[in-house]
Design a protein around this motif. Structure first.
Motif, short mmCIF file in Angstrom:
data_model
loop_
_atom_site.label_atom_id
_atom_site.label_comp_id
_atom_site.label_asym_id
_atom_site.label_seq_id
_atom_site.Cartn_x
_atom_site.Cartn_y
_atom_site.Cartn_z
N GLN A 99 0.86 -1.19 0.00
CA GLN A 99 0.00 0.00 0.00
C GLN A 99 0.89 1.24 0.00
O GLN A 99 1.47 1.60 1.02
N PHE A 100 0.97 1.91 -1.15
CA PHE A 100 1.84 3.08 -1.28
C PHE A 100 1.05 4.28 -1.79
O PHE A 100 -0.02 4.15 -2.38
N LYS A 101 1.63 5.45 -1.57
CA LYS A 101 1.02 6.71 -1.99
C LYS A 101 2.14 7.73 -2.19
O LYS A 101 3.32 7.43 -1.95
N GLN A 102 1.79 8.93 -2.65
CA GLN A 102 2.77 10.01 -2.80
C GLN A 102 2.71 10.92 -1.59
O GLN A 102 1.63 11.20 -1.06
N ASP A 103 3.90 11.41 -1.17
CA ASP A 103 3.90 12.43 -0.14
C ASP A 103 3.87 13.82 -0.78
O ASP A 103 3.73 13.95 -2.00
N GLU A 104 4.01 14.86 0.03
CA GLU A 104 3.88 16.23 -0.49
C GLU A 104 4.98 16.60 -1.46
O GLU A 104 4.83 17.55 -2.24
N ASN A 105 6.08 15.85 -1.47
CA ASN A 105 7.19 16.12 -2.39
C ASN A 105 7.21 15.17 -3.58
O ASN A 105 8.17 15.20 -4.37
N GLY A 106 6.20 14.33 -3.71
CA GLY A 106 6.12 13.43 -4.85
C GLY A 106 6.80 12.09 -4.64
O GLY A 106 6.80 11.25 -5.53
N TYR A 107 7.41 11.87 -3.46
CA TYR A 107 8.06 10.59 -3.20
C TYR A 107 7.01 9.51 -2.93
O TYR A 107 5.94 9.79 -2.35
N VAL A 108 7.31 8.28 -3.33
CA VAL A 108 6.41 7.15 -3.08
C VAL A 108 6.71 6.63 -1.68
O VAL A 108 7.84 6.22 -1.38
N PHE A 115 10.09 5.56 2.68
CA PHE A 115 10.25 5.75 1.25
C PHE A 115 10.45 4.40 0.55
O PHE A 115 11.30 3.59 0.94
N LEU A 116 9.69 4.18 -0.53
CA LEU A 116 9.90 3.02 -1.39
C LEU A 116 11.11 3.30 -2.27
O LEU A 116 11.25 4.39 -2.84
N THR A 117 12.00 2.33 -2.40
CA THR A 117 13.23 2.55 -3.15
C THR A 117 13.25 1.78 -4.46
O THR A 117 12.54 0.79 -4.64
N GLN A 138 10.84 9.18 -6.83
CA GLN A 138 10.04 10.40 -6.83
C GLN A 138 9.29 10.51 -8.15
O GLN A 138 9.86 10.29 -9.22
N ILE A 139 8.01 10.84 -8.06
CA ILE A 139 7.19 11.03 -9.25
C ILE A 139 7.06 12.53 -9.52
O ILE A 139 6.44 13.25 -8.72
#
Length: 410
Positions: A99-108, A115-117, A138-139
């Motif tokens: 279960q992943f999502k983006q944070d405020e800086n676009g990182y997964v 952080f997913l690497t 980062q997206i």
């Protein structure tokens, strides 16, 4: 002595019920791996044992069922491997919860903010460079920059029954404004360095049996900035009596003047696929590199862990690729809570790479791995451990009664 035996049995049965309770409590936890308890007997220099002890609590790393995910960044692993995560301090953890999502800086990130690497794609167009470091993915949320056309190809047929045009006559000199000076025309699109769309005309002139000339002209920016002559590309085409193209290096140059501040177009159009047959002149859909800038419409995770974004200009590009890690002895990992584990000397060092390579399993996008807890089995275990607890308590009760009888005899 039977008191200590019974007490050890009560303690062991209680811990076994704790393991069962934890399994049942996490039966709906994504990526959870069920635990099982192992017992060992206790001897202290006599033939009669001193009771039981818990030797270990083992985790079952078998696959859970893969179900549909709820977001574009949900991922599920089938087979060996763990997601590799890092926290703000750079510590590395491993998880099966996808279960992943983006944070405020676009990182997964996962729900705990780790952080997913994987490999970050770089360049234009973005690619993963050999030897790229493994790090947080980062997206980017900016627009996709334009790319100038630098190659193209065109396939089609030229009608061999077309009447030839005598270009030795000055009146028949090629002139795109005079349709009597060419046999047919087709169009294609190209893009300059700023993403401006150019319409390029390709003119075909039959000059004799099995011989043609092709001309190119940029209709969007045909003349030089000083108003000088129009830029043309020119190519002689020769065919066999079977209609096969024999021209060496059949590349028609596409040129234009600079347009709206962009660099001028200058690339070759490959006409290798052209033929000449006694049928209508017809061109297939041309292909060219290059595109206008575009805004991101969304992204998906491919089955090999590639994160691919789609854009309003009809293009898609690679943003990054998730990696998996595996261990020689996953059972040696240390549980850290929040669906994560950490490396230990017993687990061995991780083997990290792309899903589906080596001993790593598959990574599926828009999937989530459910808990591998078997509720039916856990309910049976709970009944067994409950009876075990009752039986041990009964031995303590019996021993107490025997001592009471001995006390009364005194």
């Amino acid at each position: 002595m039977s008191f200590s035996q019974g007490l050890s049995g009560l303690n062991a049965a209680s811990q076994a019920l704790d393991v069962v309770g934890n399994n049942i409590a996490n039966s709906q936890t994504v990526g959870f791996k069920s635990g099982s308890i192992a017992f060992a007997d206790v001897f202290a220099g006599s033939q009669i044992g001193m009771g039981v002890q818990v030797s270990s609590v083992n985790q079952n790393f078998s696959d859970g069922v893969l179900g549909m995910g709820n977001s574009s960044l949900d991922m599920g692993i089938q087979g060996n491997g763990f997601f590799r995560l890092t926290n703000d301090a750079g510590a590395v953890f491993y998880s099966r919860n996808g279960q992943f999502k983006q944070d405020e800086n676009g990182y997964v990130v996962n729900n705990q903010g780790m952080f997913l690497t994987g490999y970050q794609a770089t360049g234009n167009p973005p690619t993963i460079q050999p030897g790229a470091p493994v790090g947080p993915i980062q997206i980017p949320n900016g627009q996709m920059p334009a790319r100038a056309s630098d190659a193209g190809s065109l396939k089609g047929n030229l009608n061999s029954e077309t009447e030839a045009i005598d270009q030795t006559d000055p009146a028949n000199a090629f002139d795109p404004s005079n349709n009597k000076t060419y046999s047919s025309v087709s169009q294609m699109d190209a893009y300059d360095s700023l993403g401006n769309k150019h319409t390029v005309n390709i003119y075909y002139v039959k000059t004799g049996n099995n011989t043609w000339k092709a001309y190119s002209s940029d209709a969007t920016s045909p003349k030089l900035d000083d108003g000088g002559e129009t830029l043309y590309g020119e190519l002689d085409l020769t065919f066999t009596n079977a209609g096969e193209l024999t021209t060496n290096s059949p590349n028609l140059n596409i040129q234009s003047a600079a347009y709206n501040g962009a660099a001028a177009l200058n690339f070759n159009l490959d006409l290798t696929g052209m033929s000449q047959q006694a049928s209508d002149t017809e061109m297939g859909s041309p292909t060219t590199t290059g595109y206008a800038p575009g805004l991101m419409n969304g992204y998906v995770v491919g089955d090999n862990g590639q994160i691919i974004a789609s854009y309003s200009n009809g293009q898609s590009q690679l943003l990054g690729q998730v990696v998996l890690s595996n261990f020689t002895n996953p059972g040696g990992l240390s549980s850290k809570g929040d669906n994560s584990w950490a490396e230990t000397p017993e687990s061995g060092q991780p083997s990290t790479g792309i899903a589906g390579t080596g001993n790593l399993g598959k990574l599926l996008g828009n999937r989530l791995e459910s808990s591998n807890v078997d509720l039916s089995k856990e309910m049976v275990n709970m009944i067994v451990y409950q009876r075990n607890y009752q039986s041990n308590s009964q031995t303590i009760k019996t021993q107490s009664e025997l001592l009471q009888i001995l006390a009364n005899l005194g």
